[in-house]
Scaffold this motif. Structure first.
Motif, PDB file in Angstrom:
ATOM      1  N   TRP A 262      36.725  43.427  24.501  1.00 31.81           N
ATOM      2  CA  TRP A 262      36.629  44.834  24.891  1.00 31.81           C
ATOM      3  C   TRP A 262      37.931  45.284  25.541  1.00 31.81           C
ATOM      4  CZ3 TRP A 262      32.535  47.755  23.536  1.00 31.81           C
ATOM      5  CH2 TRP A 262      31.307  47.122  23.267  1.00 31.81           C
ATOM      6  N   GLY A 263      38.091  46.592  25.607  1.00 28.43           N
ATOM      7  CA  GLY A 263      39.135  47.169  26.430  1.00 28.43           C
ATOM      8  C   GLY A 263      38.628  47.354  27.843  1.00 28.43           C
ATOM      9  N   ILE A 264      39.541  47.280  28.811  1.00 32.77           N
ATOM     10  CA  ILE A 264      39.149  47.473  30.208  1.00 32.77           C
ATOM     11  C   ILE A 264      40.158  48.408  30.872  1.00 32.77           C
ATOM     12  CG2 ILE A 264      38.633  46.362  32.413  1.00 32.77           C
ATOM     13  CD1 ILE A 264      38.179  43.758  30.818  1.00 32.77           C
ATOM     14  N   ARG A 265      39.670  49.560  31.301  1.00 31.14           N
ATOM     15  CA  ARG A 265      40.510  50.490  32.045  1.00 31.14           C
ATOM     16  C   ARG A 265      40.517  50.046  33.500  1.00 31.14           C
ATOM     17  NH1 ARG A 265      38.207  55.006  30.477  1.00 31.14           N
ATOM     18  NH2 ARG A 265      39.516  55.197  28.630  1.00 31.14           N
ATOM     19  N   LEU A 266      41.705  49.802  34.052  1.00 29.23           N
ATOM     20  CA  LEU A 266      41.851  49.181  35.367  1.00 29.23           C
ATOM     21  C   LEU A 266      42.469  50.136  36.377  1.00 29.23           C
ATOM     22  CD1 LEU A 266      43.273  45.941  33.797  1.00 29.23           C
ATOM     23  CD2 LEU A 266      41.115  46.002  35.071  1.00 29.23           C
ATOM     24  N   ASN A 267      42.211  49.886  37.646  1.00 28.36           N
ATOM     25  CA  ASN A 267      42.728  50.754  38.706  1.00 28.36           C
ATOM     26  C   ASN A 267      44.119  50.360  39.183  1.00 28.36           C
ATOM     27  OD1 ASN A 267      40.395  52.225  38.610  1.00 28.36           O
ATOM     28  ND2 ASN A 267      39.446  51.257  40.388  1.00 28.36           N
ATOM     29  N   SER A 268      44.521  49.111  38.929  1.00 31.54           N
ATOM     30  CA  SER A 268      45.827  48.630  39.394  1.00 31.54           C
ATOM     31  C   SER A 268      46.232  47.415  38.563  1.00 31.54           C
ATOM     32  CB  SER A 268      45.769  48.286  40.886  1.00 31.54           C
ATOM     33  OG  SER A 268      44.780  47.305  41.122  1.00 31.54           O
ATOM     34  N   GLY A 284      33.551  36.918  32.145  1.00 26.78           N
ATOM     35  CA  GLY A 284      34.566  36.805  31.109  1.00 26.78           C
ATOM     36  C   GLY A 284      35.952  36.569  31.651  1.00 26.78           C
ATOM     37  N   LYS A 285      36.939  36.798  30.768  1.00 25.68           N
ATOM     38  CA  LYS A 285      38.341  36.557  31.131  1.00 25.68           C
ATOM     39  C   LYS A 285      39.234  37.632  30.538  1.00 25.68           C
ATOM     40  CE  LYS A 285      41.090  33.302  29.259  1.00 25.68           C
ATOM     41  NZ  LYS A 285      41.679  31.982  28.930  1.00 25.68           N
ATOM     42  N   LEU A 286      40.193  38.080  31.330  1.00 24.03           N
ATOM     43  CA  LEU A 286      41.197  39.044  30.857  1.00 24.03           C
ATOM     44  C   LEU A 286      42.240  38.294  30.034  1.00 24.03           C
ATOM     45  CD1 LEU A 286      41.716  42.166  31.509  1.00 24.03           C
ATOM     46  CD2 LEU A 286      43.670  41.310  32.807  1.00 24.03           C
ATOM     47  N   THR A 287      42.539  38.796  28.846  1.00 30.35           N
ATOM     48  CA  THR A 287      43.474  38.101  27.957  1.00 30.35           C
ATOM     49  C   THR A 287      44.823  38.792  27.829  1.00 30.35           C
ATOM     50  OG1 THR A 287      42.428  39.235  26.095  1.00 30.35           O
ATOM     51  CG2 THR A 287      41.662  37.000  26.595  1.00 30.35           C
ATOM     52  N   SER A 288      44.874  40.125  28.019  1.00 28.53           N
ATOM     53  CA  SER A 288      46.125  40.879  27.924  1.00 28.53           C
ATOM     54  C   SER A 288      46.091  42.019  28.930  1.00 28.53           C
ATOM     55  CB  SER A 288      46.333  41.460  26.519  1.00 28.53           C
ATOM     56  OG  SER A 288      46.556  40.454  25.563  1.00 28.53           O
ATOM     57  N   TYR A 289      47.279  42.421  29.391  1.00 25.95           N
ATOM     58  CA  TYR A 289      47.387  43.540  30.330  1.00 25.95           C
ATOM     59  C   TYR A 289      48.646  44.343  30.025  1.00 25.95           C
ATOM     60  CZ  TYR A 289      48.943  46.160  34.357  1.00 25.95           C
ATOM     61  OH  TYR A 289      49.413  47.171  35.144  1.00 25.95           O
ATOM     62  N   THR A 290      48.548  45.669  30.193  1.00 25.76           N
ATOM     63  CA  THR A 290      49.726  46.524  30.071  1.00 25.76           C
ATOM     64  C   THR A 290      49.573  47.723  30.992  1.00 25.76           C
ATOM     65  OG1 THR A 290      51.175  47.663  28.500  1.00 25.76           O
ATOM     66  CG2 THR A 290      48.816  47.970  28.197  1.00 25.76           C
ATOM     67  N   GLU A 291      50.704  48.279  31.365  1.00 28.24           N
ATOM     68  CA  GLU A 291      50.702  49.533  32.119  1.00 28.24           C
ATOM     69  C   GLU A 291      51.053  50.656  31.158  1.00 28.24           C
ATOM     70  OE1 GLU A 291      52.619  51.558  36.161  1.00 28.24           O
ATOM     71  OE2 GLU A 291      53.201  49.522  35.544  1.00 28.24           O
ATOM     72  N   THR A 292      50.304  51.746  31.225  1.00 26.76           N
ATOM     73  CA  THR A 292      50.513  52.881  30.330  1.00 26.76           C
ATOM     74  C   THR A 292      50.802  54.126  31.150  1.00 26.76           C
ATOM     75  OG1 THR A 292      48.269  53.802  30.232  1.00 26.76           O
ATOM     76  CG2 THR A 292      48.693  51.836  28.909  1.00 26.76           C
ATOM     77  N   GLU A 294      48.956  56.516  31.346  1.00 34.19           N
ATOM     78  CA  GLU A 294      47.681  56.987  31.887  1.00 34.19           C
ATOM     79  C   GLU A 294      47.059  56.013  32.870  1.00 34.19           C
ATOM     80  OE1 GLU A 294      45.293  57.816  28.484  1.00 34.19           O
ATOM     81  OE2 GLU A 294      46.489  59.548  27.867  1.00 34.19           O
ATOM     82  N   GLY A 295      47.783  54.913  33.156  1.00 31.83           N
ATOM     83  CA  GLY A 295      47.256  53.945  34.110  1.00 31.83           C
ATOM     84  C   GLY A 295      47.379  52.520  33.610  1.00 31.83           C
ATOM     85  N   HIS A 296      46.434  51.693  34.007  1.00 29.51           N
ATOM     86  CA  HIS A 296      46.480  50.260  33.708  1.00 29.51           C
ATOM     87  C   HIS A 296      45.368  49.904  32.729  1.00 29.51           C
ATOM     88  CE1 HIS A 296      49.265  49.907  37.107  1.00 29.51           C
ATOM     89  NE2 HIS A 296      48.476  50.782  37.701  1.00 29.51           N
ATOM     90  N   PHE A 297      45.681  48.995  31.804  1.00 30.77           N
ATOM     91  CA  PHE A 297      44.734  48.708  30.723  1.00 30.77           C
ATOM     92  C   PHE A 297      44.829  47.236  30.341  1.00 30.77           C
ATOM     93  CE2 PHE A 297      42.845  48.858  26.505  1.00 30.77           C
ATOM     94  CZ  PHE A 297      41.842  49.808  26.659  1.00 30.77           C
ATOM     95  N   GLY A 298      43.681  46.671  30.000  1.00 29.26           N
ATOM     96  CA  GLY A 298      43.658  45.281  29.585  1.00 29.26           C
ATOM     97  C   GLY A 298      42.681  45.025  28.455  1.00 29.26           C
ATOM     98  N   LEU A 299      42.787  43.845  27.878  1.00 30.02           N
ATOM     99  CA  LEU A 299      41.812  43.342  26.916  1.00 30.02           C
ATOM    100  C   LEU A 299      41.153  42.115  27.518  1.00 30.02           C
ATOM    101  CD1 LEU A 299      43.832  43.441  23.551  1.00 30.02           C
ATOM    102  CD2 LEU A 299      42.110  45.089  24.344  1.00 30.02           C
ATOM    103  N   GLY A 300      39.877  41.951  27.247  1.00 29.88           N
ATOM    104  CA  GLY A 300      39.208  40.777  27.770  1.00 29.88           C
ATOM    105  C   GLY A 300      37.924  40.478  27.031  1.00 29.88           C
TER     106      GLY A 300
END
Length: 338
Positions: A262-268, A284-292, A294-300
């Motif tokens: 899934w995608g995960i919209r993150l606060n920081s 679960g576990k976060l597998t990828s992270y990026t800053e955009t 519009e904020g912070h985003f990850g895959l997990g």
């Protein structure tokens, strides 16, 4: 990714995808040519999609998995009159070449050739991609199914041709070009002159995460199978035996997918590899992270029983919310048919 891309405004390049067109140099991705009489049967038996139904000019995405259906790589395949050209992830180029070579037996009429160094790959990405295809003299590719491809003239004195295929490599609309390495700079410049914005390696990685394309060593590892990765569109459930087929068929039949990407919209900001919690339970576990922009985003990967879209989670000290990602699916095929 390319000496053609200067450091610039990645944010602007990403934003133009929704209202224009960008171009990304993916020449560091591997290109493996599979030729000789048994090429389609061979690839049919080595990966998840149905190669024996493909004709010249068609293509597909497919996943290479091990005997227990754990993921190795997500690849794109393009069938020509005399070969199949595989576009594979940069970090899996050598591994996959050796992996495939290991399964060629004495009676098999299959030849493998690594053509990475002599070719180049450019991806045109965005809602304005059709206009670029037309400018390249490939108007007839517009509107064709994903993976379909045609030859197009590179406009040089040698009448050299490349191929242009439907699909950007991401969920966004676009096309993928495979051309001789000697022509890359000229074709790149032509695409830029027709209005495309250069997309850097960092911008591609951000888009990959936002759109949910799983990558080797992050979402595609020995810990996960293609159904958990949401790559249902790359799998044929009717084609018969292939490496890992029994496990995948069993998971589908008994609806046994226990975790989903899934995608995960993150606060920081967070670190990839962090544990995902929901209501103080590890889910679960976060597998990828990026800053955009519009904020912070990850895959997990998140346990199926924990929930999906809208689930409130915590990753480290950061709060987040689960969201859809367009590259993947979370439905069994019979669910889609209902």
């Amino acid at each position: 990714m390319s000496e053609l891309v200067q450091k610039g405004n990645d944010t602007a390049a990403i934003q133009v995808i929704t209202q224009g067109v960008a171009v990304c140099d993916r020449s560091n991705w591997g290109r493996i040519k599979v030729s000789d009489d048994d090429r389609l049967r061979f690839l049919h038996n080595q990966s998840t999609n149905d190669f024996q139904s493909l004709k010249s000019g068609q293509g597909c995405d497919t996943v290479f998995v091990n005997s227990t259906a754990r993921t190795i790589d997500l690849a794109s395949a393009y069938v020509t009159d005399d070969a199949v050209l595989l576009l594979v992830s940069p970090q899996k180029r050598e591994f996959l070449f050796q992996w495939l070579d290991r399964y060629i037996f004495f009676a098999d009429k299959v030849q493998l050739t690594d053509v990475t160094d002599e070719t180049a790959t450019l991806s045109i990405i965005g809602t304005g991609s059709d206009a670029i295809a037309e400018q390249l003299g490939a108007k007839e590719i517009i509107g064709q199914p994903h993976g379909n491809h045609i030859s197009f003239s590179l406009g040089n004195t040698d009448n050299t041709e490349g191929i242009i295929a439907v699909g950007s490599g991401l969920a966004s609309p676009g096309y993928t070009l495979i051309i001789p390495a000697s022509e890359k700079e000229a074709i790149w410049q032509k695409i830029i002159e027709n209005g495309a914005v250069p997309l850097s390696e960092n911008a591609w990685e951000t888009l990959r995460i936002i759109e949910g394309r799983p990558a080797p060593e992050q979402e595609l590892t020995d810990d996960y199978n293609p159904l958990e990765a949401g790559l249902w569109q790359t799998i044929s459930f009717d084609k018969g035996c292939y490496i890992g087929q029994e496990t995948i068929a069993r998971l589908n039949t008994y609806k046994g997918v226990k975790q989903c990407l899934w995608g995960i919209r993150l606060n920081s900001p967070v670190e990839a590899g962090a544990v995902i919690f929901a209501e103080d339970q590890k889910v679960g576990k976060l597998t990828s992270y990026t800053e955009t922009s519009e904020g912070h985003f990850g895959l997990g990967y998140i346990r199926t029983k924990a929930g999906g879209v809208g689930l409130k989670v915590k990753v480290g000290d950061t709060e987040g919310e689960v969201v859809e990602i367009p590259f993947v699916s979370h439905n069994y095929p019979d669910d889609n048919a209902e």
